[in-house]
Write a protein that holds these residues in place. Structure first.
Motif, PDB file in Angstrom:
ATOM      1  N   ALA A 225    -125.285  33.511 -72.867  1.00  0.00           N
ATOM      2  CA  ALA A 225    -124.654  33.547 -74.336  1.00  0.00           C
ATOM      3  C   ALA A 225    -123.529  33.637 -74.940  1.00  0.00           C
ATOM      4  O   ALA A 225    -122.702  34.861 -74.075  1.00  0.00           O
TER       5      ALA A 225
ATOM      6  N   ARG B 205    -120.609  25.649 -76.596  1.00  0.00           N
ATOM      7  CA  ARG B 205    -121.860  24.916 -76.355  1.00  0.00           C
ATOM      8  C   ARG B 205    -122.465  24.083 -75.367  1.00  0.00           C
ATOM      9  O   ARG B 205    -123.925  23.715 -75.102  1.00  0.00           O
TER      10      ARG B 205
ATOM     11  N   LEU C 123    -124.130  27.687 -72.891  1.00  0.00           N
ATOM     12  CA  LEU C 123    -124.707  29.106 -73.750  1.00  0.00           C
ATOM     13  C   LEU C 123    -124.600  28.487 -75.015  1.00  0.00           C
ATOM     14  O   LEU C 123    -124.991  27.616 -75.519  1.00  0.00           O
ATOM     15  N   ARG C 124    -125.792  30.031 -75.243  1.00  0.00           N
ATOM     16  CA  ARG C 124    -126.334  30.215 -76.940  1.00  0.00           C
ATOM     17  C   ARG C 124    -124.954  31.184 -77.148  1.00  0.00           C
ATOM     18  O   ARG C 124    -124.165  31.634 -76.693  1.00  0.00           O
TER      19      ARG C 124
ATOM     20  N   ASP D 222    -124.783  28.832 -82.573  1.00  0.00           N
ATOM     21  CA  ASP D 222    -126.240  29.217 -82.819  1.00  0.00           C
ATOM     22  C   ASP D 222    -127.392  30.103 -84.329  1.00  0.00           C
ATOM     23  O   ASP D 222    -128.762  30.436 -84.580  1.00  0.00           O
TER      24      ASP D 222
ATOM     25  N   LEU E 275    -131.598  37.623 -78.770  1.00  0.00           N
ATOM     26  CA  LEU E 275    -130.901  36.578 -78.154  1.00  0.00           C
ATOM     27  C   LEU E 275    -131.456  36.281 -76.982  1.00  0.00           C
ATOM     28  O   LEU E 275    -132.052  35.684 -76.259  1.00  0.00           O
TER      29      LEU E 275
ATOM     30  N   LEU F 284    -125.041  38.460 -71.716  1.00  0.00           N
ATOM     31  CA  LEU F 284    -124.805  38.513 -73.202  1.00  0.00           C
ATOM     32  C   LEU F 284    -122.210  38.408 -73.126  1.00  0.00           C
ATOM     33  O   LEU F 284    -122.168  39.831 -72.317  1.00  0.00           O
TER      34      LEU F 284
END
Length: 231
Positions: free
Chosen positions: A16, A113, A117-118, A144, A169, A176
């Motif tokens: 993310a 995205r 990945l978030r 998101d 997340l 992250l």
């Protein structure tokens, strides 16, 4: 684009990415004409930005409970000797909701995205105004979520907001990534255990007083590409 291993361990490809907002996705420079219209010298705009950061950092140490707008308005009054007219103050604050995203911001978000990945934003601003800014710029559909420091009542670069973002997340801090144009933000994210990506668009050279980021680039797209290239 460069990559540097973390002192503890080599950085891993993130699951993310959290993007900083002001002066990362959205430059503050377009506010300059509002300062001119208010009769405030251009040089004081940079002083205002620095003043906001100073007060935010102090509030973090003091556990202060103020909104970003409180800090922004207070800084405006301080740098002008409390001589700014209420209408001019309102015009500058309202201008922050009308900022234009960097030209490559959408491409950077789309690349993250598209790689699965978030993607969220994580700024020191309040989540409501940030969400409105993302919607107005057309970037809302590319993230998101919009995270802020309001929920944990702590400002970056304290570790609390970064760790709260990882928790929201549902990823480990080491999975992250933080993308930012601020060296102090990189330092905060690194201390919290995040993978860090720094864009040179604002500072030009990374501040020598902080450990280097895991990935750096000339702009947001280069930084995202570097993060995606990590093993």
């Amino acid at each position: 684009m460069t990559a540097a291993p973390s002192p503890a361990s080599a950085p891993r490809r993130p699951a993310a990415i959290a993007f900083d907002v002001l002066d990362t996705l959205f430059p503050l420079a377009p506010l300059e004409w509002r300062f001119r219209a208010a009769g405030i010298p251009r040089v004081l705009m940079t002083r205002w930005s620095d003043h906001m950061l100073r007060d935010a950092f102090a509030l973090t140490l003091l556990d202060g409970r103020h909104t970003f707008e409180d800090v922004a308005r207070g800084a405006l009054r301080d740098i002008t000797g409390h001589q700014i007219a209420p209408a001019a103050e309102d015009a500058i604050i309202e201008g922050m909701a009308e900022l234009t995203a960097r030209r490559e911001a959408a491409d950077a978000l789309t690349a993250a995205r598209g790689a699965g990945l978030r993607v969220v934003t994580l700024g020191n601003g309040d989540d409501g105004p940030t969400a409105a800014l993302m919607a107005r710029s057309g970037l809302e559909a590319l993230v998101d979520g919009v995270l802020s420091c309001a929920a944990p009542h702590s400002w970056k670069p304290s570790s609390t907001p970064y760790l709260a973002a990882a928790e929201a997340l549902e990823v480990e801090p080491g999975r992250l990534a933080l993308v930012t144009a601020h060296g102090w933000d990189v330092a905060g994210g690194s201390r919290a255990g995040l993978v860090t990506g720094w864009s040179a668009q604002l500072e030009g050279r990374f501040p020598s007083v902080f450990p280097p980021p895991d990935v750096s680039g000339r702009d947001l797209v280069e930084v995202v590409d570097g993060l995606l290239a990590l093993p």
